[in-house]
Each structure stands twice: as C-alpha cells, then as structure tokens.
Design a protein around this motif. Structure first.
Motif, PDB file in Angstrom:
ATOM      1  N   ASN A   1       7.344  -0.429  -7.510  1.00  0.00           N
ATOM      2  CA  ASN A   1       7.430   1.240  -7.449  1.00  0.00           C
ATOM      3  C   ASN A   1       7.995   2.013  -6.051  1.00  0.00           C
ATOM      4  N   GLY A   2       9.179   1.459  -5.624  1.00  0.00           N
ATOM      5  CA  GLY A   2      10.207   2.065  -5.658  1.00  0.00           C
ATOM      6  C   GLY A   2      10.303   1.851  -4.142  1.00  0.00           C
ATOM      7  N   VAL A   3       9.181   1.168  -3.295  1.00  0.00           N
ATOM      8  CA  VAL A   3       8.334   0.846  -1.904  1.00  0.00           C
ATOM      9  C   VAL A   3       9.448  -0.429  -1.564  1.00  0.00           C
ATOM     10  N   SER A   4      10.089  -0.291  -0.052  1.00  0.00           N
ATOM     11  CA  SER A   4      10.608  -1.031   0.332  1.00  0.00           C
ATOM     12  C   SER A   4      10.700  -1.979   2.208  1.00  0.00           C
ATOM     13  N   ILE A   5      10.915  -3.337   2.095  1.00  0.00           N
ATOM     14  CA  ILE A   5      10.791  -3.740   3.371  1.00  0.00           C
ATOM     15  C   ILE A   5      12.463  -4.368   3.653  1.00  0.00           C
ATOM     16  N   SER A   6      12.874  -3.668   4.344  1.00  0.00           N
ATOM     17  CA  SER A   6      14.201  -3.549   5.080  1.00  0.00           C
ATOM     18  C   SER A   6      14.053  -4.202   6.335  1.00  0.00           C
ATOM     19  N   LEU A   7      15.686  -4.688   6.319  1.00  0.00           N
ATOM     20  CA  LEU A   7      15.476  -5.195   7.808  1.00  0.00           C
ATOM     21  C   LEU A   7      16.595  -5.133   8.997  1.00  0.00           C
ATOM     22  N   GLU A   8      17.069  -4.566   9.687  1.00  0.00           N
ATOM     23  CA  GLU A   8      18.485  -4.087  10.673  1.00  0.00           C
ATOM     24  C   GLU A   8      18.693  -5.269  12.118  1.00  0.00           C
ATOM     25  N   ARG A   9      19.118  -5.418  12.191  1.00  0.00           N
ATOM     26  CA  ARG A   9      19.880  -6.336  13.282  1.00  0.00           C
ATOM     27  C   ARG A   9      20.374  -4.963  14.806  1.00  0.00           C
ATOM     28  N   SER A  10      19.778  -4.989  15.322  1.00  0.00           N
ATOM     29  CA  SER A  10      20.499  -3.247  16.512  1.00  0.00           C
ATOM     30  C   SER A  10      21.292  -4.806  17.801  1.00  0.00           C
ATOM     31  N   LEU A  11      22.513  -3.787  17.700  1.00  0.00           N
ATOM     32  CA  LEU A  11      23.402  -4.335  19.254  1.00  0.00           C
ATOM     33  C   LEU A  11      23.269  -4.928  20.212  1.00  0.00           C
ATOM     34  N   TRP A  12      22.188  -4.475  20.896  1.00  0.00           N
ATOM     35  CA  TRP A  12      21.452  -5.162  21.906  1.00  0.00           C
ATOM     36  C   TRP A  12      19.912  -5.910  21.372  1.00  0.00           C
ATOM     37  N   GLN A  13      19.368  -4.463  22.258  1.00  0.00           N
ATOM     38  CA  GLN A  13      17.329  -4.973  21.882  1.00  0.00           C
ATOM     39  C   GLN A  13      17.378  -3.636  20.758  1.00  0.00           C
ATOM     40  N   ALA A  14      16.551  -3.960  19.874  1.00  0.00           N
ATOM     41  CA  ALA A  14      15.985  -3.070  19.006  1.00  0.00           C
ATOM     42  C   ALA A  14      15.135  -1.356  19.337  1.00  0.00           C
ATOM     43  N   ASP A  15      14.722  -2.329  20.850  1.00  0.00           N
ATOM     44  CA  ASP A  15      13.650  -0.578  21.121  1.00  0.00           C
ATOM     45  C   ASP A  15      14.836   0.378  21.591  1.00  0.00           C
TER      46      ASP A  15
ATOM     47  N   ARG B   1       0.980  -1.372   0.530  1.00  0.00           N
ATOM     48  CA  ARG B   1       0.178   0.213  -0.192  1.00  0.00           C
ATOM     49  C   ARG B   1       0.519   1.526  -0.045  1.00  0.00           C
ATOM     50  N   GLY B   2       2.414   1.215  -0.571  1.00  0.00           N
ATOM     51  CA  GLY B   2       3.087   2.074  -0.467  1.00  0.00           C
ATOM     52  C   GLY B   2       3.362   2.375   0.520  1.00  0.00           C
ATOM     53  N   VAL B   3       3.717   1.706   1.578  1.00  0.00           N
ATOM     54  CA  VAL B   3       4.306   2.242   3.174  1.00  0.00           C
ATOM     55  C   VAL B   3       5.935   1.728   3.357  1.00  0.00           C
ATOM     56  N   ASP B   4       6.769   2.181   3.457  1.00  0.00           N
ATOM     57  CA  ASP B   4       8.492   1.804   3.121  1.00  0.00           C
ATOM     58  C   ASP B   4       8.213   1.380   4.700  1.00  0.00           C
ATOM     59  N   VAL B   5       8.582   0.034   4.758  1.00  0.00           N
ATOM     60  CA  VAL B   5       8.686  -0.797   6.313  1.00  0.00           C
ATOM     61  C   VAL B   5      10.183  -0.956   6.297  1.00  0.00           C
ATOM     62  N   ILE B   6      10.832  -0.701   7.893  1.00  0.00           N
ATOM     63  CA  ILE B   6      11.809  -0.994   8.410  1.00  0.00           C
ATOM     64  C   ILE B   6      11.711  -2.123   8.992  1.00  0.00           C
ATOM     65  N   LEU B   7      12.126  -3.650   9.132  1.00  0.00           N
ATOM     66  CA  LEU B   7      12.363  -4.692  10.528  1.00  0.00           C
ATOM     67  C   LEU B   7      13.353  -3.836  10.928  1.00  0.00           C
ATOM     68  N   ASP B   8      13.129  -3.770  12.541  1.00  0.00           N
ATOM     69  CA  ASP B   8      14.242  -4.408  13.351  1.00  0.00           C
ATOM     70  C   ASP B   8      14.044  -4.563  14.170  1.00  0.00           C
ATOM     71  N   ALA B   9      15.477  -6.039  14.508  1.00  0.00           N
ATOM     72  CA  ALA B   9      15.568  -7.522  15.587  1.00  0.00           C
ATOM     73  C   ALA B   9      16.802  -6.661  16.303  1.00  0.00           C
ATOM     74  N   ASP B  10      15.729  -7.866  17.372  1.00  0.00           N
ATOM     75  CA  ASP B  10      16.784  -7.355  18.017  1.00  0.00           C
ATOM     76  C   ASP B  10      18.330  -8.176  18.364  1.00  0.00           C
ATOM     77  N   GLY B  11      19.592  -7.747  18.074  1.00  0.00           N
ATOM     78  CA  GLY B  11      20.676  -8.343  18.324  1.00  0.00           C
ATOM     79  C   GLY B  11      20.438  -9.978  18.835  1.00  0.00           C
ATOM     80  N   THR B  12      21.898 -10.849  18.346  1.00  0.00           N
ATOM     81  CA  THR B  12      22.312 -12.247  19.385  1.00  0.00           C
ATOM     82  C   THR B  12      22.409 -12.594  20.672  1.00  0.00           C
ATOM     83  N   ARG B  13      22.555 -11.229  20.985  1.00  0.00           N
ATOM     84  CA  ARG B  13      22.609 -10.879  23.137  1.00  0.00           C
ATOM     85  C   ARG B  13      21.406 -10.039  23.331  1.00  0.00           C
TER      86      ARG B  13
END
Length: 285
Positions: A114-128, A17-29
């Motif tokens: 349409n140039g819209v993206s879904i990306s994922l980034e992993r944080s060092l610790w928590q995603a918060d 629906r045209g909304v760019d989405v960033i998925l922030d994931a917790d780190g491994t620790r």
C-alpha cells in the motif's frame, strides 16, 4: 522477545493501518552534556561490579566442603539475588539493536503493497533534536515516545504544533509476532482531537476514550512553564521529581499562576479603557 523486535512490532502496528513510520535512533556517541546517559552508564557499571562480587561469594559457598543447612540456604538466596541483578543488567539495549531494527524495517517496507513505509534514521548525537526539527519543518503529524521528559518541550500540539503521544503497556500475541493491545496517551485536548481525526478513517474507533484527570500540559504555551512542571513531577532532568509534587499538585500550581495572570490582564485592560475614556489612572490600584 528481543528489544528491537518489540519496537518493530509497535511500528508495524501503525504501518499496517496506513501510517508511515520513521524511527529516529540515537547516534553511536553521546554529548558530554547528556546527564541522564552518564547516570545510566555509571549505574550499569556499578551493577556489573556488584555482580562480580556476588558471583565470587557464590563460588566460595559452592566449594565449601560438607556445607551446613545455613550455607545451603545462603547459597540459594545468593543465587536468586544474582538472577535478579542479571535481569536488571540485561535491560540495556544490545549493541546491534539499531542494525537489527533497520533490517526488519527495510524487509517490511520492501514487501509493503500500500506504499506505506517503516524507515530508520540514525542521528549524529541524540535523536531528540532530529525529531524536533521534523516537527518544526512540518514533516510529521505526530511524535510517539516513551521518554519521561518528552512532554515538556513539544508544545501545545494540534495541526500547527507537535502532537505528543506517549506509548504505554504494549501487549504482544502469544506467538510474539504482532501487537495484541497498545495504549497511546496524551494530556492535551488539541492533540487528542487532531490524532482522532487523522486515525478515525484508518482505525474506525475513538483513539482516546478516556480523559486525563490532571492534564498539566494541556494548552500550556510557555516552554519555561512546561519545563518547570515536568521537572517538578519527574523527568530525566530530575528523576522522581519533587517530593509530594504529582500531577494533581502540579495542576493546582498551574491554576494559581493562571488565575494570578488573569487578574493582571484584567487590571491592565481596565486601565487602558480608563485612559481611553480620559479618566486619570494615577491612583488606580
């Protein structure tokens, strides 16, 4: 359906629906101060040990020679219990959750027209903290979460704040390849108005057709008050909250505090007026 595929379908629902989405994931620790995580790890370990004991008991019953009706009934009941416990144990995310989710996101983005993206980034610790920084820096329009303590620290929302949206009751199609229905909730009027404005041209309908009966965080600026109310009704810091302290009770408490603060402000304002008029306020009460 796998857990990572379910999360991807929710992200895809917005991206289509045209909304760019960033998925922030917790780190491994996990940081040692993360109390909720330690509780979950301990609970899972207890469940694993309990399953070992139940399976051992079932093994003894299975190898009983000439089992009686009572033993057969006990074996059947134990089998049901083990299946229930196994489902509980499997609710935790698999070790390859983030890797598989990232592959799905990259595959969809590479085919996006349409140039819209879904990306994922992993944080060092928590995603918060990562999510909070994105909002503070103005990199995102809204935060979607299912975290129970999420609403207590995101602020009052709107264009100059962090728009908090909770995900509820996703329903998938029979083929499990897309979202059938999805509820997004917020208890803040400014957030609802802002998100409606953002998504109106993309979706073409009212995103928040219902008004929450007890919007305890609506327009509440004090982070301390937000935290205390969230703990009272229940969050990761205090699962289950205070006994008999739900949203209705929280609204009653908030109104009493606001009424008291209003009386104090009126008194202070009137005192200043009296002083400006040259009237003594020594005995004012």
């Amino acid at each position: 359906m796998s857990s990572f595929n379910a999360v991807f379908l929710i992200a895809k629902c917005f991206a289509e629906r045209g909304v760019d989405v960033i998925l922030d994931a917790d780190g491994t620790r996990r940081h040692h101060s993360k109390r909720a995580h330690q509780d979950r790890v301990a609970s899972k370990d207890r469940l694993r040990i309990e399953l070992l004991g139940l399976r051992a008991s079932l093994g003894q019953l299975i190898h009983q020679p000439n089992p009686t009706d009572e033993i057969i009934a006990e074996k059947d009941e134990l089998t049901k219990t083990i299946k229930t416990k196994e489902k509980q144990y499997q609710r935790s995310l698999p070790s390859d959750f983030v890797v598989n989710l990232e592959k799905l996101a990259q595959s969809w983005t590479s085919k996006s027209k349409n140039g819209v993206s879904i990306s994922l980034e992993r944080s060092l610790w928590q995603a918060d903290p990562t999510i909070a920084k994105r909002a503070i820096d103005g990199d995102i329009d809204a935060i979607l979460s299912g975290d129970s303590d999420f609403a207590m620290y995101v602020g009052t929302g709107g264009k100059d704040g962090m728009a908090d949206i909770m995900i509820r009751n996703p329903s998938f199609t029979s083929k499990r390849d897309s979202i059938k229905t999805l509820e997004i909730w917020t208890g803040q009027k400014r957030v609802a108005e802002y998100i409606n404005g953002v998504l109106d041209t993309k979706i073409g309908e009212d995103t928040f057709p219902e008004t929450p009966p007890h919007p305890i965080f609506d327009g509440l600026n004090s982070f301390r008050a937000r935290a205390l109310l969230a703990i009272g009704v229940g969050c990761d810091a205090l699962p289950g909250g205070i006994n008999q302290f739900g949203a209705r009770r929280a609204m009653e408490v908030r109104k009493k505090i606001e009424d008291a603060m209003m009386k104090v402000r009126k008194k202070v304002d009137w005192t200043i007026v009296m002083k400006q008029c040259g009237i003594s306020v020594t005995n004012y009460s």
